[in-house]
Design an enzyme around this catalytic site. Structure first.
Site, PDB file in Angstrom:
ATOM      1  N   TRP A 290       0.877  -1.189   0.000  1.00 18.12           N
ATOM      2  CA  TRP A 290       0.000   0.000   0.000  1.00 18.12           C
ATOM      3  C   TRP A 290       0.911   1.236   0.000  1.00 18.12           C
ATOM      4  O   TRP A 290       1.815   1.329   0.842  1.00 18.12           O
ATOM      5  CB  TRP A 290      -0.860  -0.060   1.270  1.00 18.12           C
TER       6      TRP A 290
ATOM      7  N   ASP B  19      -0.623  -5.644   9.374  1.00 10.76           N
ATOM      8  CA  ASP B  19      -1.666  -4.670   9.036  1.00 10.76           C
ATOM      9  C   ASP B  19      -2.867  -5.483   8.562  1.00 10.76           C
ATOM     10  O   ASP B  19      -2.743  -6.308   7.643  1.00 10.76           O
ATOM     11  CB  ASP B  19      -1.178  -3.723   7.937  1.00 10.76           C
TER      12      ASP B  19
ATOM     13  N   LYS C 292     -13.646  -1.123   6.227  1.00 15.23           N
ATOM     14  CA  LYS C 292     -14.222  -1.883   5.106  1.00 15.23           C
ATOM     15  C   LYS C 292     -15.212  -2.930   5.600  1.00 15.23           C
ATOM     16  O   LYS C 292     -16.306  -3.048   5.074  1.00 15.23           O
ATOM     17  CB  LYS C 292     -13.123  -2.591   4.302  1.00 15.23           C
TER      18      LYS C 292
HETATM   19  C1  LMR Z   1      -7.035   1.915  -0.228  1.00 15.20           C
HETATM   20  O1  LMR Z   1      -5.994   1.255  -0.239  1.00 15.20           O
HETATM   21  O2  LMR Z   1      -7.581   2.324  -1.249  1.00 15.20           O
HETATM   22  C2  LMR Z   1      -7.707   2.218   1.085  1.00 15.20           C
HETATM   23  O3  LMR Z   1      -6.994   1.646   2.120  1.00 15.20           O
HETATM   24  C3  LMR Z   1      -8.010   3.643   1.280  1.00 15.20           C
HETATM   25  C4  LMR Z   1      -6.783   4.458   1.592  1.00 15.20           C
HETATM   26  O4  LMR Z   1      -6.820   5.170   2.596  1.00 15.20           O
HETATM   27  O5  LMR Z   1      -5.808   4.415   0.858  1.00 15.20           O
END
Ligand code: LMR
Length: 404
Positions: free
Chosen positions: A129, A210, A245
């Protein structure tokens, strides 16, 4: 006074959402941010959460400050959810738990704790991420990447991952996605988790899980495998999780950070330092969302209702994966390329959770946005939870066009 302040370069996920909102085209489709929409394209309020909200309003308990560490019932229920009923660590006293502002808030607190009291280093998966890198970098941690996704096989580079762990210095933190890896949707099997945990334990590493998608993979218990296996190992580890979510309470910012320590005495000191960090950053967490989550988790009827609603969300996402694969196959059969000129779309059905890692290039993602009003991340991540029976054929046609 602020002439020297540089412009914000934007966030790859949240800034894309802003661009999407400003897009006037009626046919636009948001497959960028990880948000679950129902088949009408609407963000649902779950009935279980709505019922908890009505109960909270009827009880009119006032709006006091929460303690720095958050609401006691919320913290206890979150721990019970991830460990399961009757687990020894529900009562061992070795877990320091803090209610946080989503999982991002837990990652920030945990990162800050590791900078002050830990190794100052964290390794994240390649890819991960995007905000993991921004967030831990901003905290001041040294960040490196460990091998994870194999583009050639659309699977896991597990041997390389394990080999990397064996190069890390004792005490180094390792960020792991507990389930539904973001962005790839490629998870470790239970046997792979066992091998990884044994390696990390032998090496003296600090796992940091996470868990933003609990219940979106193989169900609540199966998705908690890594947490429970780590707890069983007796290791010290961090876990940050979110209800954004799985309870569709995004803006309520409901999360938790748990630190599994060596013993209750250590957990007390760790909790104390986490409380200090909370006090100096925002004093205490917000009240409302945590009340709803605690109510849903503690009331057996509401909890059963929520589990059913979670299951329905998963089934819809799976149906959309299948629908997109079928639409693509139909287009390729019609144009005579059969499987799109050798392009495998098995990944659509195999990857877990909200995302599909499509292999789209940044240029192809730009084309989708510019020519079709379809928003996916430039990394090629597509949120299947934004597909609906109405837009899936349109999305498939656009994908086939940019892939051609
Ligand atoms: C995502 O990965 O799209 C979500 O976790 C929202 C975010 O805050 O990035």
């Amino acid at each position: 006074m602020f002439e020297h302040v540089p412009a914000f370069a934007g966030d790859p996920i949240l800034s894309l959402m802003e661009t999407y909102k400003a897009d006037p085209r009626p046919e636009k489709v948001n497959l960028g941010i990880g948000i679950y929409s129902d088949d009408d394209g609407r963000l649902p309020v779950l009935d279980s959460v709505l019922a908890a909200q009505q109960q909270a309003i009827a009880q009119q308990k006032g709006k006091p400050y929460l303690p720095m560490e958050g609401d006691a019932q919320y913290r206890a229920e979150v721990l019970r959810l991830v460990l399961g009923d009757g687990h020894a660590d529900l009562t061992s006293g070795r877990v320091a738990t803090v209610q946080t502002l989503g999982s991002s808030g837990g990652l920030k607190l945990g990162g800050e704790f590791i900078r002050r009291w830990g190794s100052g280093r964290i390794d994240v998966s390649d890819p991960t991420w995007e905000n993991h890198v921004s967030l831990f970098g901003d905290v001041g941690l040294a960040i490196a990447a460990y091998p994870y996704y194999d583009a050639a096989t659309q699977g896991l580079r597990f041997d390389n991952l394990l080999a990397h762990m064996n190069t890390l210095p004792s005490g180094a933190a390792v960020l792991l996605h507990a389930c539904c890896h973001n962005p790839t949707g490629v998870d470790l099997t239970p046997a792979q988790w066992d091998a990884l945990i044994a390696t990390m334990q032998a090496r003296g590493l600090l796992p940091f899980l996470d868990m933003a998608y609990l219940g979106f993979g193989d169900g609540l218990d199966a998705d908690a495998y890594a947490v429970r296996a780590l707890a069983a190992s007796g290791m010290t580890f961090f876990l940050s999780l979110s209800f954004s979510k799985n309870m569709s309470v995004y803006g309520e910012r409901c999360g938790a950070l748990m630190v599994f320590c060596a013993n209750p005495e250590e957990a007390g000191r760790v909790l104390g330092q986490l409380k200090f960090l909370v006090r100096t950053q925002y004093s205490s967490p917000p009240l409302h969302g945590g009340q709803l989550v605690a109510q849903v988790l503690s009331d057996p009827a509401l909890r059963a209702q929520w589990v059913g609603e979670l299951q329905a969300m998963c089934e819809r996402m799976q149906a959309m994966r299948l629908a997109l694969a079928r639409e693509l196959q139909a287009i390729w059969t019609e144009d005579g390329t059969q499987n799109g000129g050798g392009r495998s779309i098995d990944f659509l059905l195999q990857q877990k959770g909200m995302f599909s890692y499509t292999g789209l290039s940044a240029g192809q993602a730009d084309r989708l946005r510019e020519e079709f009003g379809i928003y996916v991340l430039r990394s090629g991540r597509l949120c299947v939870a934004g597909l609906t029976t109405r837009n899936v054929a349109y999305v498939a046609r656009a994908l086939a066009t940019v892939w051609a």
